[in-house]
Scaffold this active site. Structure first.
Site, PDB file in Angstrom:
ATOM      1  N   ALA A   1       0.869  -1.180   0.000  1.00  0.00           N
ATOM      2  CA  ALA A   1       0.000   0.000   0.000  1.00  0.00           C
ATOM      3  C   ALA A   1       0.911   1.237   0.000  1.00  0.00           C
ATOM      4  O   ALA A   1       0.819   2.104   0.875  1.00  0.00           O
ATOM      5  CB  ALA A   1      -0.973  -0.010   1.179  1.00  0.00           C
ATOM      6  N   LEU A   2       1.776   1.254  -0.980  1.00  0.00           N
ATOM      7  CA  LEU A   2       2.873   2.231  -0.990  1.00  0.00           C
ATOM      8  C   LEU A   2       2.390   3.660  -1.232  1.00  0.00           C
ATOM      9  O   LEU A   2       1.419   3.886  -1.947  1.00  0.00           O
ATOM     10  CB  LEU A   2       3.901   1.848  -2.064  1.00  0.00           C
ATOM     11  CG  LEU A   2       4.534   0.464  -1.926  1.00  0.00           C
ATOM     12  CD1 LEU A   2       5.599   0.255  -3.002  1.00  0.00           C
ATOM     13  CD2 LEU A   2       5.141   0.245  -0.539  1.00  0.00           C
TER      14      LEU A   2
ATOM     15  N   HIS B   1       7.129   5.731   1.449  1.00  0.00           N
ATOM     16  CA  HIS B   1       7.901   4.553   1.029  1.00  0.00           C
ATOM     17  C   HIS B   1       8.812   4.908  -0.148  1.00  0.00           C
ATOM     18  O   HIS B   1       9.979   4.505  -0.189  1.00  0.00           O
ATOM     19  CB  HIS B   1       6.965   3.427   0.558  1.00  0.00           C
ATOM     20  CG  HIS B   1       6.038   2.890   1.603  1.00  0.00           C
ATOM     21  ND1 HIS B   1       4.677   3.094   1.557  1.00  0.00           N
ATOM     22  CD2 HIS B   1       6.274   2.147   2.718  1.00  0.00           C
ATOM     23  CE1 HIS B   1       4.115   2.486   2.592  1.00  0.00           C
ATOM     24  NE2 HIS B   1       5.057   1.912   3.307  1.00  0.00           N
TER      25      HIS B   1
ATOM     26  N   GLN C   1       3.725  -9.743  13.112  1.00  0.00           N
ATOM     27  CA  GLN C   1       3.862  -8.461  13.818  1.00  0.00           C
ATOM     28  C   GLN C   1       2.518  -7.816  14.138  1.00  0.00           C
ATOM     29  O   GLN C   1       2.472  -6.704  14.661  1.00  0.00           O
ATOM     30  CB  GLN C   1       4.750  -7.500  13.034  1.00  0.00           C
ATOM     31  CG  GLN C   1       4.124  -6.914  11.788  1.00  0.00           C
ATOM     32  CD  GLN C   1       5.149  -6.128  10.993  1.00  0.00           C
ATOM     33  OE1 GLN C   1       6.065  -6.692  10.415  1.00  0.00           O
ATOM     34  NE2 GLN C   1       5.008  -4.816  10.973  1.00  0.00           N
TER      35      GLN C   1
ATOM     36  N   GLY D   1      12.054   4.387   7.847  1.00  0.00           N
ATOM     37  CA  GLY D   1      11.457   5.711   8.011  1.00  0.00           C
ATOM     38  C   GLY D   1      11.410   6.129   9.474  1.00  0.00           C
ATOM     39  O   GLY D   1      11.050   5.325  10.342  1.00  0.00           O
TER      40      GLY D   1
ATOM     41  N   ASP E   1       8.401   5.536  12.008  1.00  0.00           N
ATOM     42  CA  ASP E   1       8.338   4.427  12.968  1.00  0.00           C
ATOM     43  C   ASP E   1       9.589   4.501  13.854  1.00  0.00           C
ATOM     44  O   ASP E   1      10.493   3.659  13.758  1.00  0.00           O
ATOM     45  CB  ASP E   1       8.235   3.103  12.226  1.00  0.00           C
ATOM     46  CG  ASP E   1       6.961   3.029  11.403  1.00  0.00           C
ATOM     47  OD1 ASP E   1       5.912   2.728  11.975  1.00  0.00           O
ATOM     48  OD2 ASP E   1       7.001   3.326  10.189  1.00  0.00           O
TER      49      ASP E   1
ATOM     50  N   MET F   1       2.269  10.459   6.250  1.00  0.00           N
ATOM     51  CA  MET F   1       1.771   9.468   5.294  1.00  0.00           C
ATOM     52  C   MET F   1       1.831   8.089   5.934  1.00  0.00           C
ATOM     53  O   MET F   1       2.799   7.752   6.619  1.00  0.00           O
ATOM     54  CB  MET F   1       2.609   9.495   4.032  1.00  0.00           C
ATOM     55  CG  MET F   1       2.386  10.750   3.246  1.00  0.00           C
ATOM     56  SD  MET F   1       3.361  10.732   1.753  1.00  0.00           S
ATOM     57  CE  MET F   1       2.724  12.220   0.997  1.00  0.00           C
TER      58      MET F   1
ATOM     59  N   SER G   1       0.098   3.854   5.244  1.00  0.00           N
ATOM     60  CA  SER G   1      -0.814   2.970   4.506  1.00  0.00           C
ATOM     61  C   SER G   1      -2.166   2.914   5.199  1.00  0.00           C
ATOM     62  O   SER G   1      -3.209   2.795   4.556  1.00  0.00           O
ATOM     63  CB  SER G   1      -0.231   1.556   4.438  1.00  0.00           C
ATOM     64  OG  SER G   1       1.065   1.615   3.893  1.00  0.00           O
TER      65      SER G   1
END
Ligand code: AMP
Length: 284
Positions: A32-33, A37, A61, A149, A152, A186, A188
């Site tokens: 779901a880029l 990403h 996860q 990124g 996170d 941004m 997903s």
């Protein structure tokens, strides 16, 4: 771009290139880029001979089965975006391919304190799953550089810790958070927000900015509690608003005005969990 789905195929493809390719950059994703990403792919492309992206929605996860089932899948669009960004290889494995011996007895990683706080506390087992999948992907792809990124933030720290012992030659490059024009990070998961919630979601970023602009040395509890109350009043179910030491992620109730800190928020809007963070560099 070449699309490979089998572990053996990507391993033999990459090993045939070892003489001509001196640097492989790797961007693991769950698909779901979006432009966040793609910014990692673009950065990896400038720094490596070859860029590998993986798309794999990793079941280990997800601590919440519903979140896993509802995770957005937009594979045609993803392939289009990766081609356009100049990605060399897309690795698109199945669960069986990734975990041929099942998911029950995967390795456990010693993450210590970092796994007990923030998302580690609110999503039990989540970071073990993140380490399991990235460890396996590193073993398959053997990249020189891993692109992550800052969105996170805690995940970056966890993977740094995991890689330091299991893959010490790996260079980890942390890329800035890409935002929508209104400031929303941004993600997903933004695709799952209904239009009213999409408008509300920006309040996470506004809260981070408010804290950044109003933080002063001394007690931090009022600022945190007011931020939680304000998000709750707007309809969020807040997991946490925390202010942490940016190097250790120790939770701070008090700030000396000098230590580098990071403000982190996790909150739900109608079952969609959003996270974001802002770094405050050391003050002069
Ligand atoms: P995900 O597909 O959510 O697992 O994310 C894959 C990688 O993209 C992770 O390293 C994320 O931190 C990174 N990423 C996700 N959203 C953003 C963003 N808005 N800006 C920059 N990187 C991001």
């Amino acid at each position: 771009m070449i699309i490979l789905k089998k572990v053996n195929d990507i391993k033999s493809y990459l090993s045939a290139l070892t003489k001509t390719v001196s640097s492989i950059g790797f961007v693991p994703t769950m698909g779901a880029l979006h432009s966040g990403h793609i910014s990692l792919i673009t950065k990896a492309k400038t720094e490596n001979d070859l860029v590998v992206c993986s798309i794999f929605v990793n079941p280990t996860q997800f601590n919440d089965a519903k979140d896993f089932e509802k995770y957005p899948v937009t594979i045609e669009q993803d392939i289009y975006l990766l081609e356009k960004a100049g990605c060399s290889i897309l690795f698109l494995p199945t669960v069986d391919e990734m975990y041929p011996n099942g998911i029950e007895n995967l390795a456990h990683f010693d993450l210590g304190f970092i796994e007990t706080i923030l998302d580690g506390k609110y999503r039990p087992g989540h970071f073990q799953g993140v380490c399991q999948v990235v460890y396996r992907l590193l073993e398959i792809i053997s990249p020189h550089k891993l692109y992550l990124g800052q969105k996170d933030f805690q995940q970056c720290m966890v993977l740094n810790k995991m890689a330091a012992t299991t893959y010490p030659t790996l260079q980890i490059i942390i890329c800035p958070t890409q935002r929508e024009p209104d400031g929303l990070a941004m993600s997903s998961r933004n695709l799952r927000l209904v239009p009213e919630d999409r408008l509300l979601a920006v309040n996470i970023f506004l809260t981070l900015q408010f804290i950044k602009n109003n933080i002063k040395p001394g007690d931090l509890n009022n600022l945190k509690q007011n931020a939680i109350a304000s998000l709750t009043a707007k309809g969020f179910k807040v997991d946490y608003v925390e202010i942490c030491n940016a190097d250790s992620l120790q939770l701070l109730n008090d700030w000396n005005g000098k230590t580098g800190i990071v403000i982190l928020v996790a909150a739900f809007l109608n079952g969609v969990r959003l996270i974001d963070n802002l770094l405050i560099k050391e003050k002069e």
